[in-house]
Design a protein around this motif. Sequence first.
Motif, PDB file in Angstrom:
ATOM      1  N   CYS A 198      32.390 -30.196  -0.357  1.00  0.00           N
ATOM      2  CA  CYS A 198      31.312 -30.993   0.668  1.00  0.00           C
ATOM      3  C   CYS A 198      31.915 -30.273   1.996  1.00  0.00           C
ATOM      4  CB  CYS A 198      31.492 -32.424   0.425  1.00  0.00           C
ATOM      5  SG  CYS A 198      30.486 -32.934  -1.175  1.00  0.00           S
ATOM      6  N   TYR A 199      31.064 -29.819   2.707  1.00  0.00           N
ATOM      7  CA  TYR A 199      31.544 -29.456   4.239  1.00  0.00           C
ATOM      8  C   TYR A 199      30.906 -30.298   5.103  1.00  0.00           C
ATOM      9  CZ  TYR A 199      31.999 -26.368   8.175  1.00  0.00           C
ATOM     10  OH  TYR A 199      32.582 -25.828   9.363  1.00  0.00           O
ATOM     11  N   PRO A 250      37.028 -37.103   5.360  1.00  0.00           N
ATOM     12  CA  PRO A 250      35.920 -37.788   5.170  1.00  0.00           C
ATOM     13  C   PRO A 250      35.650 -37.785   3.757  1.00  0.00           C
ATOM     14  CG  PRO A 250      35.116 -36.080   6.300  1.00  0.00           C
ATOM     15  CD  PRO A 250      36.752 -35.876   6.248  1.00  0.00           C
ATOM     16  N   GLN A 251      34.944 -38.972   3.196  1.00  0.00           N
ATOM     17  CA  GLN A 251      34.692 -38.913   1.602  1.00  0.00           C
ATOM     18  C   GLN A 251      33.261 -39.204   1.202  1.00  0.00           C
ATOM     19  OE1 GLN A 251      36.771 -38.335  -0.836  1.00  0.00           O
ATOM     20  NE2 GLN A 251      38.401 -37.685   0.603  1.00  0.00           N
ATOM     21  N   GLU A 252      32.234 -39.633   2.507  1.00  0.00           N
ATOM     22  CA  GLU A 252      31.267 -40.097   2.193  1.00  0.00           C
ATOM     23  C   GLU A 252      30.269 -39.236   1.414  1.00  0.00           C
ATOM     24  OE1 GLU A 252      33.166 -42.401   5.337  1.00  0.00           O
ATOM     25  OE2 GLU A 252      32.772 -40.472   4.850  1.00  0.00           O
ATOM     26  N   MET A 253      30.173 -38.041   1.859  1.00  0.00           N
ATOM     27  CA  MET A 253      29.385 -37.088   1.177  1.00  0.00           C
ATOM     28  C   MET A 253      29.971 -36.614  -0.306  1.00  0.00           C
ATOM     29  SD  MET A 253      28.407 -33.226   2.196  1.00  0.00           S
ATOM     30  CE  MET A 253      28.398 -33.367   4.030  1.00  0.00           C
ATOM     31  N   ASP A 254      31.250 -36.515  -0.436  1.00  0.00           N
ATOM     32  CA  ASP A 254      31.756 -36.398  -1.521  1.00  0.00           C
ATOM     33  C   ASP A 254      31.563 -37.657  -2.725  1.00  0.00           C
ATOM     34  OD1 ASP A 254      34.947 -34.564  -0.973  1.00  0.00           O
ATOM     35  OD2 ASP A 254      33.709 -35.199   0.575  1.00  0.00           O
ATOM     36  N   ASP A 268      30.705 -32.190  -9.752  1.00  0.00           N
ATOM     37  CA  ASP A 268      32.079 -31.769  -9.940  1.00  0.00           C
ATOM     38  C   ASP A 268      32.496 -31.399  -8.574  1.00  0.00           C
ATOM     39  OD1 ASP A 268      34.791 -30.927 -10.708  1.00  0.00           O
ATOM     40  OD2 ASP A 268      33.933 -29.076 -11.606  1.00  0.00           O
ATOM     41  N   VAL A 269      32.836 -32.426  -7.750  1.00  0.00           N
ATOM     42  CA  VAL A 269      33.465 -32.114  -6.385  1.00  0.00           C
ATOM     43  C   VAL A 269      34.828 -31.775  -6.195  1.00  0.00           C
ATOM     44  CG1 VAL A 269      33.357 -33.047  -4.018  1.00  0.00           C
ATOM     45  CG2 VAL A 269      31.600 -33.622  -5.612  1.00  0.00           C
ATOM     46  N   ILE A 296      28.099 -27.979  -0.070  1.00  0.00           N
ATOM     47  CA  ILE A 296      26.819 -28.755   0.486  1.00  0.00           C
ATOM     48  C   ILE A 296      27.401 -29.245   1.803  1.00  0.00           C
ATOM     49  CG2 ILE A 296      25.990 -31.086  -0.198  1.00  0.00           C
ATOM     50  CD1 ILE A 296      27.341 -30.733  -2.880  1.00  0.00           C
ATOM     51  N   ALA A 297      26.391 -29.270   2.572  1.00  0.00           N
ATOM     52  CA  ALA A 297      26.459 -29.441   3.994  1.00  0.00           C
ATOM     53  C   ALA A 297      25.538 -30.641   4.607  1.00  0.00           C
ATOM     54  CB  ALA A 297      26.483 -28.146   4.989  1.00  0.00           C
ATOM     55  N   GLY A 298      25.963 -30.882   5.884  1.00  0.00           N
ATOM     56  CA  GLY A 298      24.939 -31.829   6.435  1.00  0.00           C
ATOM     57  C   GLY A 298      24.828 -31.748   8.045  1.00  0.00           C
ATOM     58  N   CYS A 299      24.791 -30.395   8.486  1.00  0.00           N
ATOM     59  CA  CYS A 299      24.704 -30.178   9.779  1.00  0.00           C
ATOM     60  C   CYS A 299      23.689 -28.788   9.923  1.00  0.00           C
ATOM     61  CB  CYS A 299      26.132 -29.830  10.296  1.00  0.00           C
ATOM     62  SG  CYS A 299      26.052 -28.966  12.142  1.00  0.00           S
ATOM     63  N   PRO A 300      22.854 -28.738  10.479  1.00  0.00           N
ATOM     64  CA  PRO A 300      22.061 -27.729  10.679  1.00  0.00           C
ATOM     65  C   PRO A 300      22.469 -26.403  11.200  1.00  0.00           C
ATOM     66  CG  PRO A 300      20.730 -29.446  11.412  1.00  0.00           C
ATOM     67  CD  PRO A 300      22.024 -29.847  11.026  1.00  0.00           C
ATOM     68  N   GLU A 301      23.387 -26.564  12.148  1.00  0.00           N
ATOM     69  CA  GLU A 301      24.169 -25.221  12.562  1.00  0.00           C
ATOM     70  C   GLU A 301      25.214 -24.697  11.813  1.00  0.00           C
ATOM     71  OE1 GLU A 301      25.043 -23.891  17.071  1.00  0.00           O
ATOM     72  OE2 GLU A 301      26.026 -25.811  16.511  1.00  0.00           O
ATOM     73  N   CYS A 302      25.652 -25.625  10.956  1.00  0.00           N
ATOM     74  CA  CYS A 302      26.758 -25.322  10.058  1.00  0.00           C
ATOM     75  C   CYS A 302      26.191 -24.475   8.982  1.00  0.00           C
ATOM     76  CB  CYS A 302      27.666 -26.555   9.398  1.00  0.00           C
ATOM     77  SG  CYS A 302      28.619 -27.378  10.665  1.00  0.00           S
TER      78      CYS A 302
END
Length: 286
Positions: free
Chosen positions: A141-142, A162-166, A175-176, A218-224
């Motif tokens: 998770c990134y 951070p752990q929330e996405m994980d 399998d994170v 796995i990401a949560g930022c459009p630019e990333c």
Amino acid sequence: MKVSYYPGCSLDGTAKEYGASTEAVARLLGIELEELADWSCCGASSAHATSDTLAEILPARNLEIASKAGLDLVVPCAACFQRLKAADKKLSADETSGGISGKYESNFQIKYLVDFFWDAIGGKKFKEIVKTPLHNLSAVCYYGCLAVRPPWITDARNPEDPQEMDNIMKSLGADVKNWSYKTECCGGSLMITHQSIAMKLTARLFDMAIEAGAECIIAGCPECLMNLDNQQASISRDTGRNYNLPVFYFTELMGLSLGSPSSEVEKWLGAHLVDPRPLLKQKGLL
């Protein structure tokens, strides 16, 4: 559950699959996203790089609208989240008028989407409602920089790890893998102005993800995601290493796992340059 929703510009453009999968997941979870009426651009990197005043006024206008709505504000884009949080801190401390029409009332919380989903639903509930467990999908998770740092702006609980996405992905069966690069910079908008620097930073993320044993990011930022997905072929050519690492928005995997129609999921995944569908089919997830 009903919340205000600030999609930001990217989710209606380069990150349409993020916007569509976010709305789909919210429906599956029984969450009503009420889009801010007449919202406008927060300025993201372009405003605060050129004008302190503009960097305050643009997000402040949206915060005034959110204040009138009186609901917690959920933000999927890490850059938008950063700018809205920074403006909220200044306005709440009366450090600036921010160009708003009246006294600012911070009667709501600004929540980054991944944090909101985890806090609102929790691991036990996710495990109960999962339709297609993400078994055997090895991922890292990134989070990137802007969702967690600086912590006095973002209020991140654990800005270094951070752990929330994980936690969400583990609850859905993935399998994170642990890795120490989850908040390292991908280069962001340097991909436009100093491409060689951004390419090195992004390549390092690929190397570290593979070293951790991941098959995807796995990401949560459009630019990333743009840097990791769109530039992967160029980076592979420059480095001589064929990475072939699919990059997902976390909401796409949530939608897949929680039961979004296959036609919707296919549309999201088809927007990626590094096609993630062969990996998912190999894992029996499509």
